[in-house]
Design a protein around this motif. Structure first.
Motif, PDB file in Angstrom:
ATOM      1  N   THR A 296       0.732  -1.200   0.050  1.00 23.73           N
ATOM      2  CA  THR A 296      -0.069  -0.099  -0.042  1.00 23.73           C
ATOM      3  C   THR A 296       0.906   1.198   0.090  1.00 23.73           C
ATOM      4  O   THR A 296       0.609   2.039  -0.755  1.00 23.73           O
ATOM      5  CB  THR A 296      -0.790   0.142   1.397  1.00 23.73           C
TER       6      THR A 296
ATOM      7  N   ASP B 263      -7.373  -4.249  -2.797  1.00 20.35           N
ATOM      8  CA  ASP B 263      -7.244  -4.919  -1.549  1.00 20.35           C
ATOM      9  C   ASP B 263      -8.458  -5.010  -1.074  1.00 20.35           C
ATOM     10  O   ASP B 263      -8.815  -4.536  -0.155  1.00 20.35           O
ATOM     11  CB  ASP B 263      -6.045  -4.756  -0.827  1.00 20.35           C
TER      12      ASP B 263
ATOM     13  N   HIS C 164      -7.855  -6.309   2.804  1.00 23.13           N
ATOM     14  CA  HIS C 164      -7.530  -5.316   3.797  1.00 23.13           C
ATOM     15  C   HIS C 164      -7.268  -3.911   3.166  1.00 23.13           C
ATOM     16  O   HIS C 164      -6.178  -3.479   3.026  1.00 23.13           O
ATOM     17  CB  HIS C 164      -6.206  -5.849   4.409  1.00 23.13           C
TER      18      HIS C 164
ATOM     19  N   ASP D 176      -3.637  -1.351  -5.803  1.00 23.22           N
ATOM     20  CA  ASP D 176      -3.106  -1.825  -4.709  1.00 23.22           C
ATOM     21  C   ASP D 176      -3.914  -3.237  -4.411  1.00 23.22           C
ATOM     22  O   ASP D 176      -5.040  -3.241  -4.306  1.00 23.22           O
ATOM     23  CB  ASP D 176      -3.530  -0.893  -3.288  1.00 23.22           C
TER      24      ASP D 176
HETATM   25 MG   LIG Z   1      -2.001  -3.071   2.070  1.00 24.09          MG
END
Ligand SMILES: [Mg+2]
Ligand SMILES: Nc1ncnc2c1ncn2[C@@H]1O[C@H](COP(=O)(O)OP(=O)(O)OP(=O)(O)O)[C@@H](O)[C@H]1O
Length: 237
Positions: free
Chosen positions: A54, A77, A80, A155
């Motif tokens: 990230t 993502d 998360h 990401d």
């Molecule tokens: Mg991450």
């Protein structure tokens, strides 16, 4: 060196664009462009959680936008999601709403404080959200995003625990692979790279995060950040 900051989660390339860290990210971004001329969309992943995906995705997106590109950073993502938090954005819309409920893209994409950089947050996530990444709607969305932006950065989750990054790799032009130099596990990295190769994913660069300054094994490189001192609000990402 422990850096103290009162805005601990904002990416370093935005808080301190003149720093050597920001310069390193600019070098990486330039290298990616030079080595991979036709890359309009890439994802950032790693073998395992917490290696710096990230942080890397956010900083690369910022330096690309600072270089006058129109950039979209996508939080893909869906296990998360962190980007809305990192950019201090509070929203209940994003990628999952565009894919699941046909929410208009312009309602889900948010401007950031960085000129030229837009953010598509994850949106609300549930247990089935990751399956959206293998939908036709996602493939068609990526096509649309590539036509609207000069560069789209995803990401992604790590490769070894879940298959999302491998699924995502079908829709991007390349993969930037992050290795945590401080907690490096060579075998895990090799296993993950092997998984990527099995699905014909194209690795366009590797980034040694938190790695030693003069490590010759990384063909891309970010500076070493020492662990934070106990009084530091940290981090540099
Ligand atoms: Mg991450
Ligand atoms: N170079 C660095 N120097 C200092 N701290 C860092 C650095 N890179 C990442 N971190 C910190 O390490 C933690 C994990 O980083 P990050 O969230 O970027 O990793 P991630 O791979 O996206 O994690 P996850 O797999 O959980 O999504 C964060 O707290 C971040 O602030």
């Amino acid at each position: 060196m422990a850096i103290k900051t009162t805005t601990p989660i904002y990416p370093i390339t935005q808080t301190d664009p003149e720093s050597s860290y920001a310069e390193a990210y600019r070098t990486i971004e330039t290298n990616i462009q030079l080595l991979s001329m036709n890359v309009k969309a890439f994802l950032v992943t790693s073998a395992r959680p917490g290696e710096g995906k990230t942080s890397t995705a956010a900083n690369l997106a910022i330096v690309a936008a600072q270089a006058t590109k129109r950039v979209l950073l996508v939080d893909a993502d869906l296990r998360h999601p962190q980007l809305a938090h990192r950019f201090h954005v509070s929203t209940n819309t994003g990628l999952t709403k565009v894919l699941r409920q046909g929410c208009e893209l312009q309602e889900a994409v948010l401007p950031t404080e960085v000129e030229g950089l837009h953010l598509l947050p994850s949106g609300p996530i549930g247990i089935n959200s990751p399956s959206l990444l293998s939908s036709l709607a996602f493939t068609s969305l990526v096509g649309k995003l590539k036509s609207k932006y000069d560069l789209v950065i995803f990401d992604a989750p790590p490769v070894l625990p879940v298959s999302d990054a491998l699924v995502l790799s079908r829709n991007v032009d390349g993969i930037v692979f992050v290795v945590d130099g401080a907690a490096s596990n060579r075998l895990a990295a090799l296993r993950a790279i092997n998984e990527i190769h099995k699905v014909q994913g194209k690795i366009i660069g590797g980034i040694l995060n938190r790695g030693p300054r003069d490590n010759d094994n990384a063909y891309y490189y970010t500076p070493t950040f020492d662990p934070p001192s106990h009084e530091s609000t940290m981090p540099l990402n």
